[in-house]
Design an enzyme around this catalytic site. Structure first.
Site, mmCIF file in Angstrom:
data_model
loop_
_atom_site.group_PDB
_atom_site.id
_atom_site.type_symbol
_atom_site.label_atom_id
_atom_site.label_comp_id
_atom_site.label_asym_id
_atom_site.label_seq_id
_atom_site.Cartn_x
_atom_site.Cartn_y
_atom_site.Cartn_z
ATOM 1 N N GLU A 244 0.874 -1.173 0.000
ATOM 2 C CA GLU A 244 0.000 0.000 0.000
ATOM 3 C C GLU A 244 0.908 1.218 0.000
ATOM 4 O OE1 GLU A 244 -2.331 2.712 3.012
ATOM 5 O OE2 GLU A 244 -2.677 0.582 3.404
ATOM 6 N N CYS A 281 -3.542 7.508 5.590
ATOM 7 C CA CYS A 281 -3.285 7.153 4.192
ATOM 8 C C CYS A 281 -4.453 7.514 3.282
ATOM 9 C CB CYS A 281 -2.964 5.668 4.073
ATOM 10 S SG CYS A 281 -4.098 4.592 4.964
#
Length: 529
Positions: A244, A281
């Site tokens: 990620e 994020c």
């Protein structure tokens, strides 16, 4: 001599304590080989489920010390970290429930059918663990995406031992959590080395290259993730790398939505972009906002609310410097204005929120303004003012892959009753960009739920898998099929009588288990009905 690993206080920049030493190549090799020996004991699903539940209980029992250490190393605050610990424990228990149920094994049996053309042999398929998983801990979630986090929990649920490469921003927290996980393993009859740790930049490279590492999970920057992804692919035997990476998380506000609730959207956006000092994020990093009076009101509300949040401490001074440099570089681009600028103190340790604006036309073609289409880690967002829907669509067409995309729609657009069908068109436009589409909400706060997907097209992620939710376990499994295998040689999961009580598909029809069990029959035990 191995370099020491220090725990640092981000509020002052000073050393707190010496925690460990950076792992040499030999130490990495030892950690991986120790974890590799735990594969056999981890094959017992009953013990895996017990390990995950015991780990959750031990984390909760040691919450005061875990939270104090994590706050001292990250400055995230006890309230935020308390919620993160609860999420982490929930993840562990959710994966224990998944192990008990057994559906993730995806058992499928197709009986022999000689009458078919061509004839079909007896086929029995399920999923098995890949082996040792390397987990690269995240900086911004010292619990939920670190040593006891979702990558570790899902790998253990799959039956894979874990070697965690510790993030340097919270080494003491990592060591404390690792001790709890290792104790949970021994408490449930598993080897302590079911979970091992390594520290150091070079150790991370040595880990991804180790021949006994079968897969890796990563949460972090595009630069770091891409380097590890390329190293995983360059091995003599390439391995899956589930990373990620960076994410812009665009927001599209329609003109009608701005007219209906400009102040509400502006305030909500400010809360989302400054949450955790902008270090989530899924922080909204680019907002497509219409020109006009309603857009002006929304921008004013955003600027006022973001400015009122006050200064915050980032995870480390390197990130603070990167944030300030990133804001400064973006603000120097032509036609970029900064209605909210961060206060910069030469000897300071905090940062303030920033809001930048730019005409959306600057983003419709390649050029220096492409920098605004890259993530800037920290409490800043870029507001791109668009003149019409076509201009907004041209910007969306140039967007990189992202974890989330948010639509702020008017009531009629949400209900699908607006005559132009704008809501449906925008939904179709952002779906190819994102792993999660949010309508009239905010993406910060990723629910741990079976239907969740936390990933997206590159550079948001390097694979199509999720790192949150029950299906995260699929990253660490591979299917294997047995053809015409004598019943006595079949693993218990594939025996005709279904002795483990697993959900399965037989001759392409779902079959509910009659008597669920998590443990395999002991030697000499007859399979039950």
């Amino acid at each position: 001599m191995a370099a020491p690993v220090w725990s640092l206080d981000p509020r002052t920049g000073k050393r707190r304590e010496r925690v460990a030493v950076e792992a040499t190549a030999d130490a990495v090799d030892a950690a991986v080989r120790a974890a590799h020996t735990a594969r056999g004991p981890l094959a017992d699903r009953g013990r895996r489920a017990a390990l995950l539940r015991r780990a959750a209980a031990l984390l909760e029992a040691d919450a005061d010390r875990v939270l104090a250490t994590a706050d001292a190393e990250t400055a995230l605050g006890t309230a935020r970290l308390t919620g993160e610990l609860a999420r982490t424990a929930h993840q562990l228990r959710s994966f224990a429930d998944l192990v008990d149920e057994g559906a993730f094994l995806d058992v499928r049996i197709d009986h022999r059918a000689p009458e078919l053309a061509p004839p079909r042999p007896d086929l029995r398929r399920y999923k098995i663990p890949l082996g040792v998983v390397a987990v690269y801990a995240a900086s911004n979630f010292p619990l939920a995406f670190s040593v006891p986090g979702g990558d570790t929990a899902s790998a253990l649920a799959a039956g894979c031992p874990v070697v965690v490469k510790v993030h340097p921003d919270h080494p003491a927290t990592s060591e404390r959590c690792a001790a709890l996980l290792r104790r949970a393993a021994t408490d449930t009859g598993l080897p302590a080395d079911t979970v091992t740790l390594v520290h150091g930049f070079q150790a991370g490279l040595d880990l991804i290259r180790h021949p006994l590492v079968a897969a890796a999970g990563f949460t972090g920057s595009v630069r770091g993730g891409r380097a590890l992804h390329d190293a995983a692919a360059a091995r003599p035997r390439p391995i899956p790398f589930h990373g990620e990476l960076g994410s812009l998380n665009p927001v599209v506000v329609t003109a009608a939505a701005a007219a209906e609730r400009a102040e509400e959207i502006g305030t909500g956006l400010a809360g989302s972009m400054t949450l955790g000092t902008g270090q989530f994020c899924v922080k909204p990093g680019l907002v497509l906002l219409p020109d006009g009076a309603a857009g002006d009101r929304l921008l004013a509300a955003l600027t006022a609310a973001a400015g009122a949040t006050g200064p915050g401490v980032m995870l480390d001074h390197r990130m603070r410097d990167g944030y300030l440099a990133g804001v400064r570089e973006r603000a120097q681009l032509p036609d970029v204005q900064m209605p909210l600028a961060p206060v910069v103190e030469a000897e300071g340790h905090t940062v303030d929120a920033a809001v930048l604006t730019v005409p959306a036309a600057r983003l419709t073609a390649a050029g220096p303004h492409d920098l605004l289409l890259e993530e800037c880690f920290g409490p800043v967002t870029v507001v791109a003012r668009y003149a019409g829907e076509d201009e907004a669509g041209a910007v969306l067409a140039r967007m990189p892959g992202t974890l989330s995309a948010t639509l702020q729609l008017a009531a009629a657009e949400s209900a699908g009753t607006d005559p132009e069908g704008r809501g449906a068109r925008l939904l179709a436009a952002v779906t190819p960009l994102a792993g999660r589409v949010v309508v009239n909400g905010w993406p910060t706060g990723v629910a741990v739920a079976p239907a969740q997907h936390h990933g997206g097209p590159y550079p948001a992620a390097t694979s199509t898998a999720t790192s949150v939710g029950g299906t995260a376990v699929e990253r660490w499994l591979r299917p294997v099929v047995y053809q015409d295998t004598p019943p006595a040689l079949l693993p218990p999961e594939l025996r005709e009588a279904n002795p483990l009580g697993l959900p399965r598909r037989v001759d392409d029809r779902p079959e509910a288990p009659a008597a669920p069990r998590t443990a395999a029959p002991t030697a000499g035990e007859e399979p039950g009905p």
